[in-house]
Design a protein around this motif. Structure first.
Motif, PDB file in Angstrom:
ATOM      1  N   GLU A  22      41.828  45.788  -1.634  1.00 18.79           N
ATOM      2  CA  GLU A  22      41.257  45.839  -0.302  1.00 18.79           C
ATOM      3  C   GLU A  22      42.349  45.681   0.735  1.00 18.79           C
ATOM      4  O   GLU A  22      43.360  45.021   0.499  1.00 18.79           O
ATOM      5  CB  GLU A  22      40.209  44.729  -0.121  1.00 18.79           C
ATOM      6  CG  GLU A  22      38.998  44.853  -1.021  1.00 18.79           C
ATOM      7  CD  GLU A  22      37.987  43.757  -0.733  1.00 18.79           C
ATOM      8  OE1 GLU A  22      37.732  43.473   0.455  1.00 18.79           O
ATOM      9  OE2 GLU A  22      37.471  43.174  -1.683  1.00 18.79           O
ATOM     10  N   ASP A  23      42.146  46.281   1.891  1.00 21.98           N
ATOM     11  CA  ASP A  23      43.137  46.191   2.953  1.00 21.98           C
ATOM     12  C   ASP A  23      43.203  44.767   3.503  1.00 21.98           C
ATOM     13  O   ASP A  23      42.177  44.145   3.770  1.00 21.98           O
ATOM     14  CB  ASP A  23      42.784  47.146   4.091  1.00 21.98           C
ATOM     15  CG  ASP A  23      42.998  48.597   3.714  1.00 21.98           C
ATOM     16  OD1 ASP A  23      43.630  48.840   2.669  1.00 21.98           O
ATOM     17  OD2 ASP A  23      42.537  49.475   4.454  1.00 21.98           O
ATOM     18  N   PRO A  24      44.407  44.235   3.709  1.00 17.34           N
ATOM     19  CA  PRO A  24      44.548  42.925   4.337  1.00 17.34           C
ATOM     20  C   PRO A  24      44.229  43.026   5.824  1.00 17.34           C
ATOM     21  O   PRO A  24      44.256  44.109   6.407  1.00 17.34           O
ATOM     22  CB  PRO A  24      46.022  42.593   4.112  1.00 17.34           C
ATOM     23  CG  PRO A  24      46.690  43.940   4.080  1.00 17.34           C
ATOM     24  CD  PRO A  24      45.701  44.872   3.432  1.00 17.34           C
ATOM     25  N   PHE A  25      43.921  41.906   6.435  1.00 22.07           N
ATOM     26  CA  PHE A  25      43.703  41.930   7.877  1.00 22.07           C
ATOM     27  C   PHE A  25      44.006  40.581   8.499  1.00 22.07           C
ATOM     28  O   PHE A  25      44.136  39.570   7.813  1.00 22.07           O
ATOM     29  CB  PHE A  25      42.277  42.384   8.233  1.00 22.07           C
ATOM     30  CG  PHE A  25      41.177  41.493   7.723  1.00 22.07           C
ATOM     31  CD1 PHE A  25      40.762  40.384   8.450  1.00 22.07           C
ATOM     32  CD2 PHE A  25      40.531  41.783   6.539  1.00 22.07           C
ATOM     33  CE1 PHE A  25      39.739  39.573   7.995  1.00 22.07           C
ATOM     34  CE2 PHE A  25      39.499  40.981   6.071  1.00 22.07           C
ATOM     35  CZ  PHE A  25      39.099  39.870   6.806  1.00 22.07           C
ATOM     36  N   THR A  26      44.149  40.585   9.830  1.00 23.84           N
ATOM     37  CA  THR A  26      44.388  39.366  10.587  1.00 23.84           C
ATOM     38  C   THR A  26      43.224  39.129  11.532  1.00 23.84           C
ATOM     39  O   THR A  26      42.580  40.075  11.997  1.00 23.84           O
ATOM     40  CB  THR A  26      45.687  39.455  11.404  1.00 23.84           C
ATOM     41  OG1 THR A  26      45.561  40.498  12.374  1.00 23.84           O
ATOM     42  CG2 THR A  26      46.886  39.743  10.505  1.00 23.84           C
ATOM     43  N   THR A  27      42.949  37.858  11.811  1.00 23.94           N
ATOM     44  CA  THR A  27      41.837  37.476  12.666  1.00 23.94           C
ATOM     45  C   THR A  27      42.243  36.300  13.549  1.00 23.94           C
ATOM     46  O   THR A  27      42.943  35.402  13.080  1.00 23.94           O
ATOM     47  CB  THR A  27      40.610  37.031  11.829  1.00 23.94           C
ATOM     48  OG1 THR A  27      40.349  37.994  10.826  1.00 23.94           O
ATOM     49  CG2 THR A  27      39.380  36.855  12.698  1.00 23.94           C
ATOM     50  N   HIS A  28      41.816  36.326  14.800  1.00 25.51           N
ATOM     51  CA  HIS A  28      41.995  35.169  15.683  1.00 25.51           C
ATOM     52  C   HIS A  28      40.614  34.760  16.194  1.00 25.51           C
ATOM     53  O   HIS A  28      39.955  35.519  16.904  1.00 25.51           O
ATOM     54  CB  HIS A  28      42.908  35.518  16.860  1.00 25.51           C
ATOM     55  CG  HIS A  28      43.299  34.327  17.685  1.00 25.51           C
ATOM     56  ND1 HIS A  28      44.146  34.412  18.762  1.00 25.51           N
ATOM     57  CD2 HIS A  28      42.955  33.014  17.595  1.00 25.51           C
ATOM     58  CE1 HIS A  28      44.312  33.212  19.298  1.00 25.51           C
ATOM     59  NE2 HIS A  28      43.588  32.348  18.607  1.00 25.51           N
ATOM     60  N   ILE A  29      40.166  33.570  15.796  1.00 26.69           N
ATOM     61  CA  ILE A  29      38.856  33.057  16.178  1.00 26.69           C
ATOM     62  C   ILE A  29      39.049  31.882  17.127  1.00 26.69           C
ATOM     63  O   ILE A  29      39.730  30.906  16.779  1.00 26.69           O
ATOM     64  CB  ILE A  29      38.043  32.609  14.946  1.00 26.69           C
ATOM     65  CG1 ILE A  29      37.899  33.770  13.954  1.00 26.69           C
ATOM     66  CG2 ILE A  29      36.673  32.091  15.356  1.00 26.69           C
ATOM     67  CD1 ILE A  29      37.260  33.364  12.642  1.00 26.69           C
ATOM     68  N   LYS A  30      38.474  31.976  18.314  1.00 26.87           N
ATOM     69  CA  LYS A  30      38.556  30.898  19.290  1.00 26.87           C
ATOM     70  C   LYS A  30      37.179  30.256  19.445  1.00 26.87           C
ATOM     71  O   LYS A  30      36.183  30.938  19.677  1.00 26.87           O
ATOM     72  CB  LYS A  30      39.042  31.431  20.639  1.00 26.87           C
ATOM     73  CG  LYS A  30      40.469  31.946  20.621  1.00 26.87           C
ATOM     74  CD  LYS A  30      40.915  32.391  22.013  1.00 26.87           C
ATOM     75  CE  LYS A  30      42.353  32.868  21.999  1.00 26.87           C
ATOM     76  NZ  LYS A  30      42.820  33.283  23.363  1.00 26.87           N
ATOM     77  N   LEU A  31      37.139  28.937  19.325  1.00 36.60           N
ATOM     78  CA  LEU A  31      35.885  28.184  19.406  1.00 36.60           C
ATOM     79  C   LEU A  31      35.913  27.246  20.603  1.00 36.60           C
ATOM     80  O   LEU A  31      36.980  26.787  21.031  1.00 36.60           O
ATOM     81  CB  LEU A  31      35.680  27.352  18.132  1.00 36.60           C
ATOM     82  CG  LEU A  31      35.758  28.079  16.785  1.00 36.60           C
ATOM     83  CD1 LEU A  31      35.689  27.060  15.654  1.00 36.60           C
ATOM     84  CD2 LEU A  31      34.637  29.093  16.667  1.00 36.60           C
ATOM     85  N   ASP A  32      34.723  26.951  21.138  1.00 37.25           N
ATOM     86  CA  ASP A  32      34.581  25.896  22.141  1.00 37.25           C
ATOM     87  C   ASP A  32      33.430  24.996  21.711  1.00 37.25           C
ATOM     88  O   ASP A  32      32.882  25.136  20.619  1.00 37.25           O
ATOM     89  CB  ASP A  32      34.378  26.477  23.547  1.00 37.25           C
ATOM     90  CG  ASP A  32      33.166  27.391  23.637  1.00 37.25           C
ATOM     91  OD1 ASP A  32      32.182  27.171  22.890  1.00 37.25           O
ATOM     92  OD2 ASP A  32      33.185  28.335  24.452  1.00 37.25           O
ATOM     93  N   ARG A  33      33.031  24.070  22.581  1.00 36.09           N
ATOM     94  CA  ARG A  33      32.015  23.104  22.178  1.00 36.09           C
ATOM     95  C   ARG A  33      30.637  23.745  21.966  1.00 36.09           C
ATOM     96  O   ARG A  33      29.754  23.160  21.351  1.00 36.09           O
ATOM     97  CB  ARG A  33      31.924  21.962  23.194  1.00 36.09           C
ATOM     98  CG  ARG A  33      31.489  22.341  24.581  1.00 36.09           C
ATOM     99  CD  ARG A  33      31.442  21.104  25.489  1.00 36.09           C
ATOM    100  NE  ARG A  33      32.762  20.528  25.659  1.00 36.09           N
ATOM    101  CZ  ARG A  33      33.170  19.421  25.045  1.00 36.09           C
ATOM    102  NH1 ARG A  33      32.368  18.810  24.184  1.00 36.09           N
ATOM    103  NH2 ARG A  33      34.373  18.955  25.261  1.00 36.09           N
ATOM    104  N   ASN A  34      30.459  24.956  22.461  1.00 34.33           N
ATOM    105  CA  ASN A  34      29.191  25.660  22.267  1.00 34.33           C
ATOM    106  C   ASN A  34      29.194  26.560  21.036  1.00 34.33           C
ATOM    107  O   ASN A  34      28.177  27.175  20.707  1.00 34.33           O
ATOM    108  CB  ASN A  34      28.858  26.500  23.503  1.00 34.33           C
ATOM    109  CG  ASN A  34      28.659  25.648  24.739  1.00 34.33           C
ATOM    110  OD1 ASN A  34      28.031  24.587  24.680  1.00 34.33           O
ATOM    111  ND2 ASN A  34      29.209  26.100  25.879  1.00 34.33           N
TER     112      ASN A  34
END
Length: 326
Positions: A22-34
């Motif tokens: 499978e193709d590799p990938f990158t992810t950026h997940i930003k979370l806050d209090r909600n």
């Protein structure tokens, strides 16, 4: 969430049926209090690089699960104070001190690791499938690795440097190519094997380069895919080699890794178009295999020392200079 795949199609490996499929990938997940994070938090069955950033911590403990046997490698990017971060492995809490920046956790997904953070945090997580690690280990003579040493808050300077090198590219539009991510996963995997793997007796490692026909075929395939939308496994299969054997032999032959060699060919193509045509620079960027003009300009400047426009004007001026009489 900003998820960037490095390719569109999945491809099968010729060396191992499940490895590199499978193709590799990158992810950026930003979370806050909600924001809410599902538990269990499931990862993809491929090599992934995920930056998980939160301004408010995690209200609840989350468990991380992989769909395939894999290692979870986590690197802290910012400090966490005492009693603000906890890790569980096989449902047992692991004592954690103050977390300095760029400290590492290496945990097997089989132990169903979970964590909680009471403060803002910023981590890079790598999911590294065991089958890819086994492929690398077999090729460099390690044999099958029985297990990996559990470590939490490890001061691993190599992992820190590896993470610093990929960090600027996580979630960006001009994402790393498939070749670059494949090469990155090989470097990371080799380090994990050598530092954390419980290894069997090492065998003899082949250090030779590519045969002439392999060299020609590899160069041909890479030139046909200047945009980098080809996997190392595709080129390795055409050369009848495993991925890690091919990557090592390619570097022995050409002096650089495949994705670095490809960048050189992109710059050569761009210089040819800049010199011989009046094509706009934005179009030259695409025709040379770059994602956009910004990525092209940055890379061209890194290699040549000046921007594409400056280089074009310099070459044009040299072409009209009067020649000195003999």
């Amino acid at each position: 969430m900003n998820k960037t795949r490095a390719g569109e199609q999945n491809r099968d490996s010729g060396h191992s049926p499940d490895a590199w499929s499978e193709d590799p990938f990158t992810t950026h997940i930003k979370l806050d209090r909600n924001s809410s994070v599902p538990s269990p938090f499931r990862t993809a069955g491929t090599f992934t690089v995920t930056r998980l950033e939160s301004s408010a911590g995690l209200p609840d403990r989350i468990t991380k699960i992989s769909s395939v046997p894999a290692l979870l490698v986590s690197i802290s990017l910012k400090a966490l104070p005492l009693h603000s971060y906890q890790v569980w492995v096989a449902d047992k809490v692991i004592p954690t001190p103050i977390i300095p920046p760029f400290r590492s956790n290496v945990i097997d997904f089989d132990s169903e690791p979970s964590c909680w953070a009471g403060k803002a945090f910023d981590y890079v997580h790598y999911t590294v499938p065991r089958v890819e690690l086994d492929d690398i280990a077999a090729d460099i003579g390690f044999g099958r690795v029985r297990s990996y040493r559990l470590t939490v808050v490890e001061d691993d300077l190599v992992l820190a440097q590896i993470t610093r090198s990929i960090l600027p590219f996580i979630g960006r539009r001009d994402r790393p190519s498939l070749l670059a991510l494949d090469q990155f996963s090989l470097i990371l995997g080799a380090h994990l094997l050598q530092r954390y793997g419980v290894l069997q007796k090492m065998g003899k490692v082949s250090k030779g380069g590519l045969a002439p026909w392999q060299k020609r075929r590899a160069a041909e395939l890479l030139r046909e895919n200047l945009d980098g939308r080809i996997r190392l496994t595709d080129v390795a299969r055409e050369c009848s080699l495993s991925v890690s054997h091919f990557a090592r032999s390619f570097k022995a032959t050409f002096g650089v890794a495949p994705h670095r060699w490809l960048i050189g060919r992109r710059i050569e193509r761009a210089k040819e178009l800049l010199r011989q045509t009046t094509t706009p620079i934005a179009d030259i960027a695409i025709q040379s295999g770059f994602g956009d003009q910004t990525a092209f300009t940055r890379t061209f400047r890194q290699v040549m020392g000046i921007s594409p426009g400056q280089w074009r004007r310099y070459i044009a001026a040299k072409a009209i200079e009067p020649k000195n009489p003999a």
